[in-house]
Write an enzyme that holds these catalytic residues in place. Structure first.
Site, short mmCIF file in Angstrom:
data_model
loop_
_atom_site.label_atom_id
_atom_site.label_comp_id
_atom_site.label_asym_id
_atom_site.label_seq_id
_atom_site.Cartn_x
_atom_site.Cartn_y
_atom_site.Cartn_z
N GLY A 43 0.78 -1.24 0.00
CA GLY A 43 0.00 0.00 0.00
C GLY A 43 0.81 1.28 0.00
O GLY A 43 0.35 2.31 -0.49
N ASP A 99 0.63 3.18 4.36
CA ASP A 99 -0.39 3.96 3.65
C ASP A 99 -1.43 4.54 4.61
O ASP A 99 -1.78 5.70 4.51
CB ASP A 99 -1.05 3.10 2.55
CG ASP A 99 -1.59 1.76 3.06
OD1 ASP A 99 -1.40 1.43 4.25
OD2 ASP A 99 -2.20 1.03 2.24
N ASP A 102 -5.48 2.41 10.45
CA ASP A 102 -6.91 2.12 10.61
C ASP A 102 -7.15 1.53 12.00
O ASP A 102 -7.23 2.27 12.97
CB ASP A 102 -7.35 1.19 9.47
CG ASP A 102 -8.82 0.86 9.51
OD1 ASP A 102 -9.58 1.60 10.17
OD2 ASP A 102 -9.25 -0.13 8.88
N PHE A 151 -13.99 3.57 3.88
CA PHE A 151 -13.04 2.78 3.09
C PHE A 151 -12.63 3.56 1.85
O PHE A 151 -13.46 3.93 1.03
CB PHE A 151 -13.63 1.43 2.70
CG PHE A 151 -12.58 0.48 2.23
CD1 PHE A 151 -11.79 -0.21 3.13
CD2 PHE A 151 -12.33 0.31 0.87
CE1 PHE A 151 -10.77 -1.06 2.70
CE2 PHE A 151 -11.33 -0.52 0.42
CZ PHE A 151 -10.55 -1.21 1.34
N VAL A 152 -11.32 3.81 1.74
CA VAL A 152 -10.82 4.64 0.64
C VAL A 152 -9.86 3.83 -0.25
O VAL A 152 -9.26 2.85 0.20
CB VAL A 152 -10.09 5.90 1.18
CG1 VAL A 152 -11.07 6.79 1.94
CG2 VAL A 152 -8.91 5.53 2.08
N ASP A 158 -5.72 -0.13 -1.98
CA ASP A 158 -6.47 -1.03 -2.83
C ASP A 158 -7.78 -1.48 -2.21
O ASP A 158 -7.98 -1.41 -1.01
CB ASP A 158 -5.65 -2.30 -3.13
CG ASP A 158 -5.59 -3.22 -1.90
OD1 ASP A 158 -5.13 -2.76 -0.83
OD2 ASP A 158 -6.03 -4.38 -2.00
N ARG A 164 -5.02 0.71 -7.00
CA ARG A 164 -3.78 1.28 -6.45
C ARG A 164 -3.22 2.37 -7.37
O ARG A 164 -2.57 3.30 -6.92
CB ARG A 164 -2.71 0.20 -6.29
CG ARG A 164 -3.02 -0.84 -5.20
CD ARG A 164 -1.76 -1.62 -4.86
NE ARG A 164 -2.03 -2.86 -4.14
CZ ARG A 164 -2.18 -2.97 -2.83
NH1 ARG A 164 -2.13 -1.89 -2.07
NH2 ARG A 164 -2.40 -4.13 -2.25
#
Ligand code: IMP
Ligand code: MG
Length: 179
Positions: A43, A99, A102, A151-152, A158, A164
């Site tokens: 990521g 990346d 979360d 959720f991005v 991805d 991506r």
């Protein structure tokens, strides 16, 4: 791909402008220290490429491959280290690049694993930080953008290995997520 987004959060120009600021901050903090960057694959790969080229310091680069999602949009909580040997971190100043922060499971597991190898220091840099309660106590020292708990995808992030290569970051349409 962009038609699969509910909305764009950050376009490419906005991301790169923020990377200029982040890189300047990191360059100042590490100007007298030998920096080793450990990028968390896959990521962080696009973020890493754009960020590191803005840091005019000698540095070493290593990568670490972990998996936590196994294909869905909710973390499984279980972190798998994909390679047999960890990068050599003993006595070094480590900056972990990821990346997104979360649940915190991934970065907490990586931090604990690297800390056991006695680096001189460990800091964490993420492009995105979701503002939410985390399952593990972990935070980032450098943050590109704070976002909501959505959720991005894009710019390295991805959904089932897709998106991506989108140049922006956006919220994925709910009807694009498998039930
Ligand atoms: P954590 O362990 O829950 O903090 O999740 C970290 C990893 O899950 C990240 O490195 C991403 O690969 C993935 N992830 C978490 N949230 C998102 C998201 O909104 N979009 C895409 N990937 C995500
Ligand atoms: Mg992923």
């Amino acid at each position: 791909m962009e038609e699969d987004l509910e909305r764009v959060l950050f376009d490419e120009a906005t991301i790169l402008q923020r990377l200029d600021e982040l890189a300047a901050e990191i360059s100042t903090d590490y100007r007298n220290r030998e920096l080793t960057v450990i990028a968390v694959l896959n990521g962080s790969i696009i973020f890493m490429a754009d960020l590191l080229r803005r840091i005019p310091l000698p540095l070493k680069l290593d990568c670490l491959s972990v998996a936590s999602y196994h294909g869905g949009t909710v973390t499984s909580g279980e972190i798998v280290f994909r390679q047999a040997a960890l990068p050599d971190v003993q006595g070094r100043h480590i900056l972990v690049l990821d990346d997104i922060l979360d649940s915190g499971n991934t970065l907490a597991a990586i931090r604990d694993k690297l800390a056991a190898e006695q680096p001189r220091s460990i800091k964490v840099c993420v492009l995105l930080r979701k503002v939410k309660d985390r399952q593990r106590r972990v935070d980032a020292d450098y943050v590109g953008f704070n976002i909501g708990d959505e959720f991005v995808v894009g710019y390295g992030l991805d959904y089932m290995e897709q998106y991506r290569n989108l140049s922006c970051i956006g919220v994925l349409r709910k009807d694009r997520v498998a039930a």
